[in-house]
Design a protein around this motif. Structure first.
Motif, short mmCIF file in Angstrom:
data_model
loop_
_atom_site.label_atom_id
_atom_site.label_comp_id
_atom_site.label_asym_id
_atom_site.label_seq_id
_atom_site.Cartn_x
_atom_site.Cartn_y
_atom_site.Cartn_z
N GLN A 1 -5.91 7.68 -2.88
CA GLN A 1 -5.27 7.66 -1.58
C GLN A 1 -5.76 8.88 -0.92
OE1 GLN A 1 -2.92 5.27 -1.24
NE2 GLN A 1 -2.16 5.52 0.65
N SER B 1 0.92 -1.16 0.13
CA SER B 1 0.16 0.16 -0.34
C SER B 1 0.79 1.20 -0.07
CB SER B 1 -0.70 0.12 1.17
OG SER B 1 -0.11 -0.18 2.35
N LYS C 1 -8.60 3.69 -7.42
CA LYS C 1 -8.35 3.63 -6.30
C LYS C 1 -7.82 5.25 -5.66
CE LYS C 1 -4.95 1.55 -2.93
NZ LYS C 1 -4.06 0.35 -2.68
N LYS D 1 -2.16 10.85 -6.17
CA LYS D 1 -3.38 10.10 -5.15
C LYS D 1 -4.40 9.21 -5.91
CE LYS D 1 -3.33 13.51 -1.75
NZ LYS D 1 -3.99 14.69 -1.03
N SER E 1 -6.74 4.81 2.02
CA SER E 1 -7.02 4.67 0.85
C SER E 1 -8.52 4.36 0.71
CB SER E 1 -6.09 3.83 0.04
OG SER E 1 -5.93 2.51 0.64
#
Length: 309
Positions: free
Chosen positions: A252, A13, A250, A227, A258
């Protein structure tokens, strides 16, 4: 003449910026065949665990031995499972040992040696044993990687006859081409015949594949900014008029959290949230919602808890 090339990798991650010094006319080692299109696959697979309650614990002793324990419970069937894994190295011999015991009473051992006989060469022996039935299996693994090429060949032993698995990936100026084949010596026939082509340019990655001449797939991955990551996946089976597709993203939220989401053509919506509570402690919450039957129930939820010391 050398140029400094900065490449971005996604690991677990966390983002890692790795700067490679690359001579003119050369490039980084291409990925293995199984890792082609990995960035897009991670968007759809990582950060989700619906239908399962899971606990992972990882520790490391002062002598360098790593221990990993995992337990899970399927919320649909109520079936529980887990495994205990140990890893240790003999640095003077260049050997890595990995032993695992699963609750279905399967014992596996993997021994690997890398960069000892030649730079980029990796050799491995993978064995498994089921005490209850006496079933045994073994696989010899080899791989070699360097600029422009990544090849591998595995020999899977069976009582009837071994199966040979081979794969190769070539890369040049962002283009990737891979071929994977499996040959059953007992039946004297190909059991796998796959082809893949990809292209990587900055924050954009394209990947297409054909499996056994009948399964066609493609994916697009884009890193929008520091991000945000997005991916699109398409799949089609020869003889079928149904094209399967999915869109995922996805985001962040900050350095510790996240949010992941995805939806496919069957209107199944997946949502995942990952939060690092403190160093070495991570919580994952996820859900799968049937968009065609929101009020009918049957949705799935999951929770994962990771501890590392």
């Amino acid at each position: 003449m050398q140029h400094s090339v900065c490449m971005l990798y996604w690991c677990e991650s966390n983002y890692e910026n790795t700067c490679l010094s690359v001579s003119s006319g050369t490039m980084a080692v291409p990925p293995s065949y199984s890792d082609l299109g990995k960035s897009a696959k991670d968007i759809f697979n990582k950060g989700y665990g619906y239908g399962v309650l899971k606990l992972d614990v990882k520790t490391k002793s002062q002598s360098g031995v790593e221990f990993a324990t995992s337990g899970s419970n399927n919320t649909d069937t109520g079936k529980a499972g887990g495994h205990l894994e140990t890893k240790y190295k003999l640095n003077e011999l260049g050997l890595n040992f990995n032993q695992k015991w699963k609750t279905d009473n399967t014992l596996t051992t993997e021994i690997t040696m890398e960069d000892q006989l030649a730079k980029g060469l990796k050799l491995g022996l993978d064995t498994s044993f089921v005490p209850n039935t006496g079933k045994k299996s073994a696989k010899i693994k080899t791989s070699y990687k360097r600029d422009f090429v990544n090849v591998g060949c595995d020999l899977d032993f069976d009582m009837a006859g071994p199966t040979i698995h081979a794969a190769a990936v070539l890369g040049y100026e962002g283009w990737l081409a891979g071929y994977q084949v499996a040959f059953d010596t007992a039946k004297s026939q190909l059991t796998q015949n796959n082809l893949a082509v990809g292209y990587k340019a900055g924050d954009l990655q394209l990947h297409t594949s054909v499996d056994n001449g009948t399964e066609f797939g493609g994916s697009i991955y884009q890193k929008v900014n520091s991000k945000m990551e997005t991916a699109v996946h398409l799949a089609w089976t020869a003889g079928s008029n149904n094209t399967r597709f999915a869109v995922g993203a996805k985001y962040q939220l900050d350095k510790d959290a996240s949010l992941s989401t995805k939806v496919n053509n069957a209107c199944l919506v997946g949502v995942g949230y990952t939060q690092t509570l403190r160093p070495g402690v991570k919580l994952t919450l996820s859900a799968l919602i049937d968009g065609k039957n929101v009020n009918g129930g049957g949705h799935k939820v999951g929770m994962g808890f990771e501890l590392e010391a």
